[in-house]
Design a protein around this motif. Structure first.
Motif, mmCIF file in Angstrom:
data_model
loop_
_atom_site.group_PDB
_atom_site.id
_atom_site.type_symbol
_atom_site.label_atom_id
_atom_site.label_comp_id
_atom_site.label_asym_id
_atom_site.label_seq_id
_atom_site.Cartn_x
_atom_site.Cartn_y
_atom_site.Cartn_z
ATOM 1 N N LEU A 257 34.886 -12.072 29.878
ATOM 2 C CA LEU A 257 35.154 -12.435 31.266
ATOM 3 C C LEU A 257 36.659 -12.502 31.481
ATOM 4 C CD1 LEU A 257 33.846 -13.555 33.981
ATOM 5 C CD2 LEU A 257 34.315 -15.832 33.041
ATOM 6 N N GLY A 258 37.127 -11.965 32.604
ATOM 7 C CA GLY A 258 38.512 -12.116 32.981
ATOM 8 C C GLY A 258 38.734 -13.473 33.619
ATOM 9 N N VAL A 285 37.380 -15.223 27.007
ATOM 10 C CA VAL A 285 38.009 -15.104 28.315
ATOM 11 C C VAL A 285 39.340 -14.406 28.140
ATOM 12 C CG1 VAL A 285 38.926 -16.330 30.308
ATOM 13 C CG2 VAL A 285 36.850 -17.174 29.180
ATOM 14 N N LEU A 286 39.550 -13.320 28.875
ATOM 15 C CA LEU A 286 40.798 -12.562 28.793
ATOM 16 C C LEU A 286 41.753 -13.039 29.879
ATOM 17 C CD1 LEU A 286 38.637 -10.808 27.283
ATOM 18 C CD2 LEU A 286 40.065 -8.846 27.844
ATOM 19 N N GLU A 287 42.971 -13.359 29.499
ATOM 20 C CA GLU A 287 43.949 -13.924 30.423
ATOM 21 C C GLU A 287 44.547 -12.853 31.340
ATOM 22 O OE1 GLU A 287 46.869 -16.093 28.283
ATOM 23 O OE2 GLU A 287 45.452 -17.595 27.528
ATOM 24 N N ASN A 288 44.890 -13.292 32.539
ATOM 25 C CA ASN A 288 45.508 -12.411 33.537
ATOM 26 C C ASN A 288 44.682 -11.146 33.758
ATOM 27 O OD1 ASN A 288 47.839 -14.126 33.851
ATOM 28 N ND2 ASN A 288 48.543 -13.330 31.872
ATOM 29 N N CYS A 289 43.388 -11.342 33.863
ATOM 30 C CA CYS A 289 42.450 -10.217 33.988
ATOM 31 C C CYS A 289 41.449 -10.515 35.082
ATOM 32 C CB CYS A 289 41.741 -9.990 32.654
ATOM 33 S SG CYS A 289 40.586 -8.599 32.643
ATOM 34 N N GLY A 290 41.170 -9.499 35.890
ATOM 35 C CA GLY A 290 40.199 -9.639 36.962
ATOM 36 C C GLY A 290 38.823 -9.139 36.567
ATOM 37 N N GLN A 294 37.163 -3.802 31.469
ATOM 38 C CA GLN A 294 37.346 -2.763 30.451
ATOM 39 C C GLN A 294 38.432 -1.767 30.839
ATOM 40 O OE1 GLN A 294 34.765 -2.937 32.548
ATOM 41 N NE2 GLN A 294 33.563 -1.049 32.644
ATOM 42 N N ASN A 295 38.846 -1.768 32.112
ATOM 43 C CA ASN A 295 39.942 -0.930 32.567
ATOM 44 C C ASN A 295 41.260 -1.696 32.646
ATOM 45 O OD1 ASN A 295 38.588 1.653 33.170
ATOM 46 N ND2 ASN A 295 37.414 0.409 34.597
ATOM 47 N N GLU A 296 41.189 -2.951 33.024
ATOM 48 C CA GLU A 296 42.405 -3.754 33.138
ATOM 49 C C GLU A 296 42.987 -4.121 31.772
ATOM 50 O OE1 GLU A 296 42.388 -7.005 36.024
ATOM 51 O OE2 GLU A 296 40.481 -6.245 36.803
ATOM 52 N N ARG A 297 42.105 -4.363 30.796
ATOM 53 C CA ARG A 297 42.539 -4.778 29.467
ATOM 54 C C ARG A 297 41.827 -3.942 28.396
ATOM 55 N NH1 ARG A 297 45.725 -6.717 32.172
ATOM 56 N NH2 ARG A 297 46.486 -8.863 32.328
#
Length: 315
Positions: A257-258, A285-290, A294-297
């Motif tokens: 989850l972002g 939980v991935l930080e600074n992610c919407g 899988q595309n943002e991070r």
């Protein structure tokens, strides 16, 4: 790396599937969400294939070259699971790993309940699971939003959201993919439209080039009717999943989850109790992610996939 394409006649439809990796590799199915396409897994396909997996990425029912029945009742989750189950059968997959995002995750949760022996490892992104609800979620949404706009309630009436989204598919995709999700929380009248009050899109999101965006646009070129029909089956899915009530998710499960994902904010209560129905849960939980995780991070997501699959579903 070469990406193969085939169309299978399964479950009463034609299902378009892209694939890569060794033909004898362990099957790994990647299921996309709304309003996306098989290409939303572009950063994962080659790395997973190079690890020795047979990576299969369908264009889900309603999208791209797959069939898009017009009737909403053709899109309840049991029917949608049937598309993937039939495709697995046709390809001889007695076991599989599943990676999923958004509505693909919604499908993957129920696919895993239906196929506890076949699904050996499960990855879901953005959409959590708290078990079959005690009543259809759409009933709760209607009651809670009787006097204000709610996008899922807005999506229920056939033809209404289509008229807005299909009027300019490029603009609609730019707004849906490029926003922070705050459009879905705007305080506006119940009879408003989705994009009312939204500023005009300012180009593409940072994670999507024009060439990449063209694939999304081509995937949705028939319009949003099929994809929107996924939202019109909360009641029908609830009725058809009665036998699954109280069942737990059996295989090891990774949930990503972002921290800026709107779904996480709306479903925080579900996330807190996930381990009650997903006993082998790992949650990151991935930080600074919407939402478009899988595309943002992609590098962080791929590293987490490598670690999880290496422990639970080695190629």
């Amino acid at each position: 790396m070469a990406v193969d394409h085939q169309v299978l006649a399964v479950n009463g439809i034609n299902l378009s599937i892209y694939s890569a990796g060794p033909a004898d590799g362990r099957p790994l199915w990647l299921l996309h969400g709304f309003p996306e396409c098989w290409y939303s897994w572009r950063h994962q396909i080659e790395p997973l294939a190079r690890h020795g997996y047979r990576v299969l990425v369908p264009e889900m029912r309603g999208y791209g070259q797959s069939s898009a029945p017009s009737e909403p009742e053709a899109y309840d989750l049991i029917t949608l699971c049937g598309d993937i189950q039939a495709a697995m059968d046709a390809l001889g997959h007695t076991e599989a790993g599943v990676i999923s995002h958004d509505w693909g995750a919604g499908l993957a949760w129920y696919l895993t309940l239906l196929e506890p022996q076949r699904v050996k490892a499960l990855v879901t992104m953005s959409v959590p699971f708290g078990g079959r609800p005690k009543r259809p979620a759409i009933d709760i949404m209607r009651e809670a939003n009787a006097d204000r706009f709610n996008y899922i309630v807005y999506f229920q009436d056939v033809g209404v959201a289509e008229a807005e989204l299909d009027a300019d598919i490029t603009r609609s995709l730019q707004l849906l993919l490029g926003g922070t999700g705050e459009m879905f929380l705007q305080d506006k009248p119940a009879d408003a439209r989705l994009f009312d009050g939204m500023p005009e899109p300012q180009g593409l999101p940072s994670w999507c080039t024009e060439k990449e965006f063209s694939v999304y646009r081509r995937t949705l070129s028939r319009g949003f009717r099929g994809p929107l029909n996924w939202y019109r089956n909360f009641g029908r899915t609830w009725q058809r999943t009665e036998a699954l009530a109280g069942q737990s998710i059996v295989p090891p499960t990774l949930f990503l989850l972002g921290d800026n994902d709107l779904v996480g904010k709306l479903e925080s209560h579900t996330i807190k109790r996930m381990n009650q129905v997903v006993p082998r849960l790992e949650h990151h939980v991935l930080e600074n992610c919407g939402h478009w995780i899988q595309n943002e991070r992609p590098n962080e997501v791929n590293a987490l996939l490598d670690d999880f699959l290496g422990r639970h579903y080695k190629a």
